[in-house]
Design an enzyme around this catalytic site. Structure first.
Site, PDB file in Angstrom:
ATOM      1  N   GLU A  22      14.669  37.386  57.831  1.00 54.88           N
ATOM      2  CA  GLU A  22      15.169  37.063  56.492  1.00 54.88           C
ATOM      3  C   GLU A  22      16.529  37.717  56.205  1.00 54.88           C
ATOM      4  OE1 GLU A  22      14.630  34.957  53.933  1.00 54.88           O
ATOM      5  OE2 GLU A  22      13.478  34.136  55.610  1.00 54.88           O
ATOM      6  N   ILE A  23      16.627  39.006  56.604  1.00 56.04           N
ATOM      7  CA  ILE A  23      17.877  39.720  56.315  1.00 56.04           C
ATOM      8  C   ILE A  23      19.021  39.110  57.104  1.00 56.04           C
ATOM      9  CG2 ILE A  23      19.051  41.949  56.508  1.00 56.04           C
ATOM     10  CD1 ILE A  23      16.350  43.259  55.931  1.00 56.04           C
ATOM     11  N   ASP A 249      54.423  62.432  29.644  1.00 52.54           N
ATOM     12  CA  ASP A 249      54.772  63.854  29.722  1.00 52.54           C
ATOM     13  C   ASP A 249      53.535  64.704  29.971  1.00 52.54           C
ATOM     14  OD1 ASP A 249      53.711  63.936  27.157  1.00 52.54           O
ATOM     15  OD2 ASP A 249      55.680  63.457  26.311  1.00 52.54           O
ATOM     16  N   LYS A 271      57.937  68.890  30.930  1.00 52.19           N
ATOM     17  CA  LYS A 271      58.527  70.111  31.479  1.00 52.19           C
ATOM     18  C   LYS A 271      58.352  70.170  32.990  1.00 52.19           C
ATOM     19  CE  LYS A 271      58.823  73.380  27.798  1.00 52.19           C
ATOM     20  NZ  LYS A 271      57.945  73.845  26.747  1.00 52.19           N
ATOM     21  N   ASP A 304      48.445  61.408  18.952  1.00 53.84           N
ATOM     22  CA  ASP A 304      49.013  60.293  18.207  1.00 53.84           C
ATOM     23  C   ASP A 304      50.535  60.420  18.248  1.00 53.84           C
ATOM     24  OD1 ASP A 304      48.357  58.174  15.852  1.00 53.84           O
ATOM     25  OD2 ASP A 304      50.199  59.284  15.432  1.00 53.84           O
ATOM     26  N   ILE A 307      52.232  62.061  15.138  1.00 52.16           N
ATOM     27  CA  ILE A 307      51.846  63.394  14.647  1.00 52.16           C
ATOM     28  C   ILE A 307      52.419  64.424  15.607  1.00 52.16           C
ATOM     29  CG2 ILE A 307      49.920  64.956  14.137  1.00 52.16           C
ATOM     30  CD1 ILE A 307      48.362  62.557  13.163  1.00 52.16           C
ATOM     31  N   THR A 332      44.477  62.086  17.373  1.00 52.43           N
ATOM     32  CA  THR A 332      45.303  63.289  17.401  1.00 52.43           C
ATOM     33  C   THR A 332      44.458  64.507  17.800  1.00 52.43           C
ATOM     34  OG1 THR A 332      46.932  64.541  16.157  1.00 52.43           O
ATOM     35  CG2 THR A 332      44.972  63.836  14.944  1.00 52.43           C
ATOM     36  N   ALA A 333      45.148  65.532  18.320  1.00 47.27           N
ATOM     37  CA  ALA A 333      44.437  66.719  18.812  1.00 47.27           C
ATOM     38  C   ALA A 333      43.499  67.294  17.746  1.00 47.27           C
ATOM     39  CB  ALA A 333      45.435  67.774  19.270  1.00 47.27           C
ATOM     40  N   MET A 384      50.768  73.650  18.360  1.00 51.53           N
ATOM     41  CA  MET A 384      51.815  74.445  19.020  1.00 51.53           C
ATOM     42  C   MET A 384      51.852  75.875  18.491  1.00 51.53           C
ATOM     43  SD  MET A 384      54.779  71.534  19.024  1.00 51.53           S
ATOM     44  CE  MET A 384      54.296  70.784  17.479  1.00 51.53           C
TER      45      MET A 384
END
Ligand code: SAH
Length: 463
Positions: A22-23, A249, A271, A304, A307, A332-333, A384
């Site tokens: 079958e297989i 970034d 950076k 965002d 912001i 946003t954070a 920040m």
């Protein structure tokens, strides 16, 4: 990647299947669909295989396997339940560098079968690399239900017009935009619903229009959220997957970048090791120039874009140059970190307002309205603020905040590396000194921080 995915052309190629149960019959079906010339070698011929043999679709050799049966074969499959035979087949094939699959014996295989969704000529193949076939099949059934049955017709339709479109739209980028549009919109619907003639007419009209209009690029300013890729919006994902260039970034995680179009050019503007990021004006200019050269540019920003994201400045330049753009909001954070830290930003018993401020130091100072921020019944979220942490705590206390006021520091919020440190305005600077904090970090000040004790739910797993 343990297995390299590829699609093999087997039309009219000799292929050998050892075993006829079958297989084996399922593998034979599959090979037959691909137009292979199939030879079956087995001592016992099962009913399905015998039937296929009657249709003249394969050559059946009722005999024991011999090593030279593999001679000249393109692909060999062994589907017997006898380990010794399977091993002999694998060895014979391997010694001649012929790809071999032994059903249910990954250690004897040089290739494995994926689970497939067949919308010929479109095929989706899913593999777990043999680790969990069930998982692959589950994923296959999801894909199966997501792709309309008529998708093959659409692929055929695209094929029929491919040469024409290529001839009329010389630039690859323009062709891609053309097809992306044609294959998702009204024309695709017409094909799905069996109106092929009308679809063809509309495609021609669309092609005429595309030829006449001058192609211009555009910019998508996308909020990529605080880190967890699951927090992207549907629109962000869609635009990331159609953009030609991704400009990103530091705050945009690798996991998120991997969700962008694979062959998109990726430009990092954050950076560098030298600690210099591309100046904002250069980024603005880069975006404009890319768009003017006809590219669709996804500008990915953490959280965002509007912001503390300088998103406004980036689109001002685009505005001035008449470049099309759209802005996609992101989580946003403050929202992301607060949720994942179990700290509600507002609460009936604690805070009736919430203020987002930047704690960025300018000449050693933070220019904020401290007496307003020190007032009770509110939550302050400081972006920040890590470098200025001591100044922040001190200034709040000096302007009337109790030294016991709770404060939380959330590092790499929403990601599997998230860390949360809680304390008071009085003791936080000390706590942080030896805590080896890594950016980005967000600060939340207010009695809502106490609620974390009951509401903490997210368990980050750095591994
Ligand atoms: N536009 C972004 C903010 C950019 S300013 C937004 O809407 O979230 C960069 C600051 O955001 C960082 O210094 C940090 O304070 C905060 N931040 C961004 N992602 C963060 C994260 N995953 N965890 C903690 N803080 C984060």
């Amino acid at each position: 990647m343990d297995y390299f995915p590829l699609f093999l052309k087997l039309k009219d190629q000799p292929c050998l299947v050892v075993g006829a149960g079958e297989i084996a019959s399922r593998k034979i079906e599959l090979l037959a669909k691909a137009g292979a010339r199939i030879t079956v070698v087995a001592l016992d011929i099962g009913t399905s295989v015998a039937e296929m043999g009657r249709d003249n679709r394969l050559v059946i050799q009722e005999k024991a396997f011999a090593a030279d049966d593999v001679n000249g074969m393109r692909v060999v499959i062994s589907a017997t339940d006898r380990r010794t035979i399977n091993e002999a087949v694998a060895q014979a094939a391997t010694s001649q560098n012929i790809p071999v699959n032994v059903v249910d014996n990954p250690d004897l295989c040089s290739f494995i079968f994926p689970a497939i969704v067949d919308r010929s000529p479109l095929i989706v193949a899913v593999s777990s690399g043999g680790v969990s076939p069930v998982l692959a099949r589950l994923l296959r059934s999801k894909v199966e239900s997501a792709i309309p049955a008529a998708f093959g017709l659409l692929a055929q339709f695209a094929e029929d017009f491919r040469a024409l479109v290529k001839d009329r739209l010389k630039e690859p980028n323009r062709r891609r935009v053309f097809w992306e549009d044609a294959l998702q919109g009204h024309i695709a619907e017409l094909v799905f619903s069996g109106h092929r003639e009308q679809a063809a007419t509309e495609l021609q009209a669309k092609l005429d229009a595309a030829e006449q209009t001058q192609h211009r690029g555009e910019v998508y300013l996308i909020g990529a959220g605080p880190g967890d890729p699951d927090l992207l919006t549907f629109r962000a994902l869609r635009l990331m997957q159609q953009a030609d260039v991704i400009v990103y970034d530091r705050l945009v995680s690798q996991e998120i970048l991997e969700m962008a179009r694979r062959d998109a050019e990726k430009i990092y503007v954050g950076k560098q090791r030298s600690n210099h990021s591309l100046p904002q004006e250069s980024i603005n200019e880069l975006l404009a120039n890319l768009a003017l050269s006809g590219k669709r540019v996804a500008r990915l920003k953490g959280g965002d874009p509007f912001i503390f994201g300088r998103g406004g400045e980036e689109i001002e330049t685009l505005m001035q140059q008449g470049i099309q753009f759209q802005v996609v909001p992101g989580i946003t954070a403050a929202a992301g970190c607060a949720s994942y830290a179990g700290i509600p930003l507002t609460h009936r018993d604690h805070a009736q307002s919430c203020t987002f401020v930047t704690g960025h130091l300018k000449d050693g100072n933070i220019n904020l309205n401290w007496s307003q921020l020190a007032a009770p019944n509110q939550t302050i979220v400081i972006y920040m603020g890590l470098v200025g942490l001591e100044t922040i705590c001190q200034s709040l206390i000096e302007h009337g905040c109790p030294a016991e006021q709770p404060i939380a520091l959330i590092q790499q919020g929403t990601t599997r590396h998230q860390r949360v440190i809680t304390g008071t305005l009085g003791d936080m600077p000390k706590r942080v000194e030896n805590a080896d904090i890594k950016p980005p970090t967000l600060i939340i000040v207010g009695t809502v921080v106490r609620l974390r004790k009951q509401l903490e739910w997210f368990q980050p797993n750095p591994n």
